[in-house]
Design an enzyme around this catalytic site. Structure first.
Site, mmCIF file in Angstrom:
data_model
loop_
_atom_site.group_PDB
_atom_site.id
_atom_site.type_symbol
_atom_site.label_atom_id
_atom_site.label_comp_id
_atom_site.label_asym_id
_atom_site.label_seq_id
_atom_site.Cartn_x
_atom_site.Cartn_y
_atom_site.Cartn_z
ATOM 1 N N ASP A 184 -94.317 28.434 -11.716
ATOM 2 C CA ASP A 184 -92.998 27.876 -11.373
ATOM 3 C C ASP A 184 -92.793 27.880 -9.863
ATOM 4 O O ASP A 184 -92.128 27.014 -9.312
ATOM 5 C CB ASP A 184 -91.843 28.708 -11.960
ATOM 6 C CG ASP A 184 -91.958 28.924 -13.449
ATOM 7 O OD1 ASP A 184 -92.540 28.061 -14.119
ATOM 8 O OD2 ASP A 184 -91.452 29.958 -13.931
ATOM 9 N N HIS A 211 -92.360 32.385 -13.754
ATOM 10 C CA HIS A 211 -93.799 32.376 -14.061
ATOM 11 C C HIS A 211 -94.506 32.044 -12.746
ATOM 12 O O HIS A 211 -93.941 31.324 -11.913
ATOM 13 C CB HIS A 211 -94.185 31.252 -15.022
ATOM 14 C CG HIS A 211 -93.502 31.250 -16.349
ATOM 15 N ND1 HIS A 211 -92.255 30.736 -16.540
ATOM 16 C CD2 HIS A 211 -93.928 31.660 -17.571
ATOM 17 C CE1 HIS A 211 -91.925 30.846 -17.814
ATOM 18 N NE2 HIS A 211 -92.913 31.409 -18.467
#
Ligand code: XUL
Ligand code: CO
Length: 444
Positions: free
Chosen positions: A106, A103
Site C-alpha cells: 500500500d 500492507h
C-alpha cells in the site's frame, strides 16, 4: 518554509459538535476527550485508518474500472507513494485519529526485484517516520500483502512452491523490521490465499504444517530483533480462496494450540469476516474474549443481501453496541484498536466522502460505547444471565461445576426428580431493553 500541499482543501479540522450539529464535517457523538468507564473515548476506541481502502483503493469492481477521484492520482510510481503519505497525514490530522495500518504494497510500489521493492519501502518508511515524529498518529499494525501478486497464486506460507514460501518469509522479515522501525503496536497475518480450491490437488497436512513453521519463524525473528508488537491472526472463512485455513476464531485457536503458538498470538476480528463465517461479529469477539485472545478489531460491516466481503463503514448501532459490550467486558483492547478496514462505496467517489465515511464509523462506535457502558453499569445483561444460570450456584449444580459428582450420582439425582421446570429465556424482552437503552443514550 514551503507550505504543505493540501489534498482535502474543502475540509477543516473535524471537531465534536454534539448530536444537534448539522455540520457534515463534525462529530456528533465521538468526543475524544469525553470520559466513559474511566477512560477517554480516544483511549478506549483507538480508531485507526486503513491505508489501503483510503489511499490506494480506486473503486474497481469485477464489472468496471475505478471511479475514485483522488487528487494524488496525478502522480505515479514513487511520487504517487509520497503524495499518498502527505494526503494520509493530512487526513489523520484532520480526523484526529490516533492510529493507522498498512500492507507493504500500500505504501510503496513493488520493484522489479525484491531488493528494489525493499529500496522503495525504505524510502517511504523513512518519510512516514518523519511525518510520525510531528504527528500524534501511531502505527496500529502493518502486514505483508501475500495475496495480490501472481506469485502467490497457490498461497504464500501454504504455497506448493518452496520458493514462494521463502519469498513470503522475506516479506514478513522486512515487515517486522518496518514494524519495529515505526513502533507498530501489532503485526497482522491475514491468510488471503492460505487455503485451497480443491482437495484433489492439495496436501492439506503439509500446508498446515508449513503455516505453523512459518509463524514460528516470525515469532523467532521478532524475538531476535526485539520487535515487541503483538502478533495477530485475522480469521476469514473464504474469499479469495474457497476454504481459508484461518476460518474463524475457534478454528484459528485449534490451529495455534496444535502448533504450539497459542502464547504468541491473539486475534484481529473483522465484523464482515465473522458474518462470512456464519457468525455474528459479537460471537467472534466473545469467543476470543473468553479465551483471552481478543487482540484488535477490523471495524466494518457486511451486507446480508450481498453476502460477500463488502467492507462497508460500520453504521449499524445495534452491532457497534454489542461489539463495544464485548470490548468493555474485555477491559478494552490493550494494544489493539478499531481499524476501519472499510471502503467507501463505488458511487461515493469524491475525496470528501472519505471524511463522511470515517465520521459515520467513529460516531457509530462512540454511540455503541456509550450504550454498552450504560448496559454494563446497570448490570442489565449480567444480572439476567447470573439469575438464568443460578441453578449452578447451589445443590447439584454447584457439585457439577466443582467437579464433585459422577454419572452414578447424577443418575440417582435424576431418578428422584419430578417434572423438570425450565424458565423463559426472555429474548424479546432483552432486545426491547437494548432498544430502550439505545434510544435513551442517542436522545440524551
Ligand atoms: C481482507 C482483509 C485484509 C486484512 C489485512 O479481507 O480484511 O485487508 O485486514 O490484510
Ligand atoms: Co481486515
Amino acid at each position: 518554509m514551503a507550505t504543505k500541499t493540501q489534498y482535502f482543501q474543502n475540509v477543516n479540522q473535524i471537531k465534536y459538535e454534539g448530536p444537534k450539529s448539522t455540520n457534515p464535517f463534525a462529530f456528533k457523538y465521538y468526543n475524544p476527550e469525553e470520559v466513559v468507564a474511566g477512560k477517554t473515548m480516544e483511549e478506549l476506541l483507538r480508531f485507526s485508518v486503513a491505508y489501503w481502502h483510503t489511499f490506494t483503493m480506486d473503486g474497481t469492481d469485477p464489472f468496471g474500472i475505478g471511479t475514485m477521484l483522488r487528487p494524488w492520482d496525478k502522480f505515479s510510481g514513487m511520487d504517487l507513494a509520497k503524495a499518498r503519505v502527505e494526503a494520509a497525514f493530512e487526513l489523520f490530522e484532520k480526523l484526529n485519529v490516533p492510529f493507522f495500518c498498512f500492507h507493504d504494497v500500500d505504501i510503496a510500489p513493488e520493484g522489479n526485484t525484491l531488493s528494489e521493492t525493499y529500496k522503495n519501502l525504505d524510502e517511504i518508511v523513512a518519510m512516514i517516520k518523519e511525518y510520525m515524529a510531528t504527528s500524534k498518529t501511531k502505527l496500529l499494525w502493518n502486514t505483508a500483502n501475500m495475496f495480490s501478486h501472481p506469485r502467490f497464486v497457490h498461497g504464500a506460507a501454504t504455497s506448493v512452491n518452496a520458493d514462494v514460501f521463502a519469498y513470503a518469509a522475506a516479506k514478513v522479515k522486512k515487515g517486522l523490521e518496518i514494524g519495529k522501525e515505526l513502533g507498530a503496536e501489532n503485526y497482522v497475518f491475514w491468510g488471503g490465499r492460505e487455503g485451497y480450491e480443491t482437495l484433489l490437488n492439495t496436501d492439506m497436512k503439509l500446508e498446515l504444517d508449513n503455516l505453523g513453521r512459518f509463524f514460528h519463524l516470525a515469532v523467532d525473528y521478532a524475538k531476535e530483533i526485539g520487535f515487541n508488537g503483538q502478533f495477530l491472526i485475522e480469521p476469514k472463512p473464504k474469499e479469495p480462496t474457497k476454504h481459508q485455513y484461518d476460518f474463524d476464531v475457534a478454528t484459528g485457536m485449534a490451529f495455534l494450540q496444535n502448533y504450539g503458538l497459542k502464547d504468541y498470538f491473539k486475534f484481529n476480528i473483522e465484523a464482515n469476516h465473522a458474518t462470512l463465517a456464519g457468525h455474528t461479529f459479537e460471537h467472534e469477539l466473545r469467543t476470543a474474549r473468553i479465551n483471552g485472545m481478543l487482540g484488535s478489531v477490523d471495524a466494518n460491516q457486511g451486507d446480508p443481501l450481498l453476502g460477500w466481503d463488502t467492507d462497508e463503514f460500520p453504521t449499524d448501532l445495534y452491532s457497534t453496541t454489542l461489539a463495544m459490550y464485548e470490548i468493555l467486558q474485555n477491559g478494552g483492547l490493550g494494544k489493539g484498536g478499531l481499524n476501519f478496514d472499510a471502503k467507501v462505496r463505488r458511487g461515493s467517489f469524491e475525496p470528501e466522502d472519505l471524511f463522511h465515511a470515517h465520521i459515520a464509523g467513529m460516531d457509530s462506535f462512540a454511540v455503541g460505547l456509550k450504550v454498552a457502558q450504560k448496559l454494563i453499569e446497570d448490570r442489565v445483561i449480567e444480572d439476567f444471565v447470573e439469575e438464568r444460570y443460578s441453578s449452578f450456584t447451589h445443590g447439584i449444580g454447584k457439585d457439577i461445576v466443582e467437579g464433585k459428582t459422577n454419572l452414578q450420582q447424577l443418575e440417582e439425582y435424576a431418578l428422584q426428580l419430578g417434572e423438570i421446570k425450565n424458565r423463559s429465556g426472555r429474548t424479546e424482552r432483552l432486545k426491547s431493553i437494548i432498544n430502550q437503552y439505545l434510544l435513551t443514550v442517542v436522545s440524551e
